[in-house]
Design a protein around this motif. Structure first.
Motif, PDB file in Angstrom:
ATOM      1  N   ARG A   1      -2.698   4.895  -0.358  1.00  0.00           N
ATOM      2  CA  ARG A   1      -3.733   4.538   0.882  1.00  0.00           C
ATOM      3  C   ARG A   1      -5.191   4.488   0.517  1.00  0.00           C
ATOM      4  NH1 ARG A   1      -7.088   8.289   3.414  1.00  0.00           N
ATOM      5  NH2 ARG A   1      -7.471   7.697   5.762  1.00  0.00           N
TER       6      ARG A   1
ATOM      7  N   PRO B   1       0.433   4.826   2.463  1.00  0.00           N
ATOM      8  CA  PRO B   1       0.620   4.846   3.718  1.00  0.00           C
ATOM      9  C   PRO B   1      -0.281   4.051   4.531  1.00  0.00           C
ATOM     10  CG  PRO B   1       0.821   6.909   2.909  1.00  0.00           C
ATOM     11  CD  PRO B   1       0.464   6.168   1.901  1.00  0.00           C
TER      12      PRO B   1
ATOM     13  N   TYR C   1       6.143  -1.624  -2.171  1.00  0.00           N
ATOM     14  CA  TYR C   1       6.675  -0.588  -1.154  1.00  0.00           C
ATOM     15  C   TYR C   1       8.610  -0.773  -1.096  1.00  0.00           C
ATOM     16  CZ  TYR C   1       2.402  -0.288   1.133  1.00  0.00           C
ATOM     17  OH  TYR C   1       0.988   0.264   1.266  1.00  0.00           O
TER      18      TYR C   1
ATOM     19  N   ILE D   1       7.430   5.067   5.564  1.00  0.00           N
ATOM     20  CA  ILE D   1       6.429   3.878   5.989  1.00  0.00           C
ATOM     21  C   ILE D   1       7.465   2.658   6.344  1.00  0.00           C
ATOM     22  CG2 ILE D   1       4.840   2.303   4.753  1.00  0.00           C
ATOM     23  CD1 ILE D   1       4.348   4.295   2.438  1.00  0.00           C
TER      24      ILE D   1
ATOM     25  N   HIS E   1      10.759   5.952  -1.070  1.00  0.00           N
ATOM     26  CA  HIS E   1       9.553   6.482  -1.429  1.00  0.00           C
ATOM     27  C   HIS E   1       9.260   6.861  -2.759  1.00  0.00           C
ATOM     28  CE1 HIS E   1       5.138   7.194  -0.089  1.00  0.00           C
ATOM     29  NE2 HIS E   1       5.268   8.441  -0.651  1.00  0.00           N
TER      30      HIS E   1
END
Length: 297
Positions: free
Chosen positions: A180, A201, A229, A236, A265
């Motif tokens: 992030r 995130p 990702y 997420i 994740h």
């Protein structure tokens, strides 16, 4: 009206499978040094943990000057004349522990000056904290974004002045919460050449001290961003990742999103059960290529 910090904390906790969640919080002391070994917040250290030696490197704990004192951090770079491209390595929520230090050494073996500042040193001693809920509630949710960005600026400045770093070749990468921060920093510092966010995130609550999400700053990006990702990330949603990609394209920003199917994740965190070797190695190769393509390497 500002959303309560606990909402953001609960969102973060959804992504932390395999980690200690104790019923009582423990507020730590302000950190003056880094964690030795791995974070105490993990239930088990995974058997595929990668260990990179420091042969041919200058590697170890450092003190990074900031406006209000020296920030502990870890620096690894080749034992040579330089100047070396700089990569800022932004931690997860667990402190600059052995996993983050090893990532710095991996970069250093490839010719980078890698610096990982302990961004939460003012708020709690992550070397002693074992309760993930307390870490999120008492440390992460109380870290002002402005201070995080300022500390990253200070780290980049220090790397260029004191660590043979080349300020003209600045990259940034980060993991989980650090992912992030990568998005925010790429929108903050025009000197960044390229950025790589690992499962950072994109949404979440906004607060007075954390006023913008990663999605909010996509139109302000000043550097190309590679986002890595997992398609099975429970915290997420893939739809949010695709929305970020589309928003960047609409804003004319250089953003590449890679979604690894059936991947959770934390797939790069080799010390945790979430580690996925093939995806981690693929992502690492993409990250290195991204830095090379946009002038960091």
């Amino acid at each position: 009206m500002t959303a309560p910090a606990q909402t953001a904390a609960e969102s973060t906790l959804e992504q932390l499978d395999g980690l200690v969640r104790e019923p009582f919080s423990r507020r730590g002391f302000v950190m003056t040094g880094l964690i030795s070994g791995f974070t105490l917040a993990t239930t088990v250290v995974h058997g595929q943990t990668i260990t990179t030696d420091s042969k041919g490197l200058v590697a170890g704990e450092v003190k990074i000057p900031t406006a209000d004192g020296d920030l502990p951090g870890y620096r690894a770079m080749p034992d040579g004349a330089g100047p070396f491209p700089i990569v800022l390595v932004i931690e997860e929520i667990f402190g600059v522990h052995e996993y983050i230090k090893d990532i710095c050494r991996r970069f250093a073996k490839l010719g980078y000056c890698a610096v990982a500042p302990e961004l939460y040193a003012r708020l709690g001693d992550l070397s002693k904290m074992t309760d993930v809920q307390a870490i999120v509630r008492d440390v992460i949710s109380k870290a002002p974004d402005a201070t995080v960005l300022s500390d990253l600026d200070a780290s980049a400045k220090w790397a260029a002045a004191d660590s043979k770093g080349d300020a003209a070749r600045l990259g940034v990468t980060g993991f989980c919460r650090g992912g992030r921060a990568v998005w925010l920093y790429a929108a903050h510092n025009p000197q960044v050449k390229a950025a790589v966010a690992w499962y950072g995130p994109l949404g979440g609550s906004r607060t007075d001290i954390q006023p913008k999400t990663a999605a909010d700053v996509v139109g302000d990006l000043k550097a190309p961003v590679l986002g890595l990702y997992g398609g099975a990330d429970t915290g997420i949603p893939v739809a949010d990742v695709e929305k970020q990609r589309d928003a960047a394209k609409a804003a004319g920003k250089t953003v590449e999103i890679v979604i690894f199917p059936d991947t959770p994740h934390g797939f790069h965190a080799d010390y945790r059960p979430s580690y996925r070797k093939a995806q981690a190695e693929d992502g690492w190769a993409r990250a290195l290529a991204w830095f090379k393509r946009y002038g960091v390497a």
